[in-house]
Write an enzyme that holds these catalytic residues in place. Sequence first.
Site, PDB file in Angstrom:
ATOM      1  N   TYR A 108      -0.890  -9.777   1.157  1.00  0.00           N
ATOM      2  CA  TYR A 108      -0.131  -9.240   1.391  1.00  0.00           C
ATOM      3  C   TYR A 108       0.602  -9.747   2.806  1.00  0.00           C
ATOM      4  CZ  TYR A 108      -3.247  -5.779   3.307  1.00  0.00           C
ATOM      5  OH  TYR A 108      -4.419  -5.585   3.246  1.00  0.00           O
ATOM      6  N   TYR A 132       0.945  -0.968  -0.188  1.00  0.00           N
ATOM      7  CA  TYR A 132      -0.003   0.106  -0.041  1.00  0.00           C
ATOM      8  C   TYR A 132       0.957   1.518   0.198  1.00  0.00           C
ATOM      9  CZ  TYR A 132      -3.956  -2.206   1.535  1.00  0.00           C
ATOM     10  OH  TYR A 132      -5.555  -3.549   1.116  1.00  0.00           O
ATOM     11  N   ARG A 139      -3.031 -11.502   4.254  1.00  0.00           N
ATOM     12  CA  ARG A 139      -4.169 -11.189   4.172  1.00  0.00           C
ATOM     13  C   ARG A 139      -4.526 -11.653   1.966  1.00  0.00           C
ATOM     14  NH1 ARG A 139      -7.577  -7.614   4.832  1.00  0.00           N
ATOM     15  NH2 ARG A 139      -9.425  -9.189   4.471  1.00  0.00           N
ATOM     16  N   HIS A 192     -10.532  -2.876  -1.096  1.00  0.00           N
ATOM     17  CA  HIS A 192     -11.549  -2.668   0.131  1.00  0.00           C
ATOM     18  C   HIS A 192     -13.069  -1.284  -1.171  1.00  0.00           C
ATOM     19  CE1 HIS A 192      -9.018  -2.904   3.242  1.00  0.00           C
ATOM     20  NE2 HIS A 192      -8.485  -3.007   2.012  1.00  0.00           N
ATOM     21  N   HIS A 250      -7.305  -8.325  -1.998  1.00  0.00           N
ATOM     22  CA  HIS A 250      -8.813  -7.763  -2.215  1.00  0.00           C
ATOM     23  C   HIS A 250      -8.439  -6.634  -2.879  1.00  0.00           C
ATOM     24  CE1 HIS A 250      -6.635  -7.181   1.789  1.00  0.00           C
ATOM     25  NE2 HIS A 250      -6.704  -5.717   2.089  1.00  0.00           N
TER      26      HIS A 250
HETATM   27 FE   LIG Z   1      -6.502  -4.379   2.816  1.00  0.00          FE
END
Ligand SMILES: [Fe+2]
Lengths: 187, 254
Positions: B155, B116, B165, B170, B168
């Site tokens: 990640y 991110y 995770r 959001h 995905h």
């Molecule tokens: Fe996330």
Amino acid sequence: MSTHPTTPAQTVGPYLHIGLPWPDGPYAVAEGAPGAVWIRGTVYDGAGEPVTDALVETWQADPQGRFDHPDDPRGARSHPGFRAFGRCPTGADGGYGILTLKPGTVPGPHGDQAPHIDVSLFARGMLHRVVTRLYFPEEEAANAADPVLNSIGDPDARATLVAGAAPDGYRFDIRIQGDGETVFFDV
Amino acid sequence: MPTAPDAASAPSGLYVPGYVRDHDTHPPLDHPGYRSTALRHPRRPPTLLPHTLTEITAPVLGEDRVGEHDHDLTRGHDGEPQGQRIIVHGQVRDSGGAAVPHTLVEVWQANAAGRYRHTGDNWPAPLDPHFTGVGRAMTDAEGRYRFVTVRPGAYPWRNHRNAWRPAHIHFSLFGRAFTQRLVTQMYFPDDPLFFQDPMWNSVPDPRARERMLARYDHDATRPEWALAYRWDIVLRGREQTPFESDEEILEDDE
Ligand SMILES: [Fe+2]
């Protein structure tokens, strides 16, 4: 009627700041507008620590108790310069601030409701939003008659929904868990 | 379920039909598998809030909230981001089946490497100078939305040993009422990481979990340019008024 099952909620996660804050998010009304008040507060977790990765959103009526929305049976009515919606991420101190106008009285199914603001809280570690309501400290008579406030039996719990007065508006802390836990609603 | 008060008991009342309550769909706030919920869930049971005007309304946000290219996460930089280009599209409806038109959909995601663009994300995967990972779109008159992006990577995080995770995106949606507000995550089919992901598994009903899953949509691909996934989103619908319910029963009998 076919009933389609709804999509589940998931947490905003720790990186909500990429997607959700707006530059004008905290300003439901412009700075300097007549009657503008700051609603400021801190979000605390169950250890009493500030929550630095949360997002607070507010939704409310205008000062005449009206909504700019087609589903209000009284008719949609806009209040120029007023968005009625505020959005602010919490900072490194867990604090947020939203500049808005104090809402008017809003009719409910059993008579008038005291002026109130609906508040959503999203955060890392919360798999779904929680919802609370902010009421105003100077509205003692209206608060005493408000059906939602009166549905909360414990006076200490009820008091968590009444903001404190501040020099330029109001203070509304949100305690997610533990001592002084804010009342949250099944909305 | 809210009931209409009779006029005698509420001379000044304004009753409005509320929205269906969909507790069965959602994860509990206290989910020990996701450790951060421990200090971030209320202990007191929630108080039932009847749906009044404040709850059945929401901001009517205009197209001015969305720039012309905000739905395309691959644009706005000096070059194209790394990764598999994908189209993510779908329809937003309510539980009564009605489209939710002209509502804001906001998305954010990791880059193709699972990183991110955020000061809090420091794991050793590369940032992409050509990818920010944020998008916005308004649904059209039929409730449809469409994004262009790259497939996000998985990640790691520190929830449990060797926790990852699943990939995905959001999603955040307003709907047309405060009750419809939804923040969630879209997942990709056949992800091998679901078994150990407390977010995915926090949704108690396995059928509800599947509703967070996009499906591969070959019809929506663009040849020699992008793969496509379809994800339909269902927000809470309006409670039927008693009158409408009676009508429904009659219709069903026909
Ligand atoms: Fe996330």
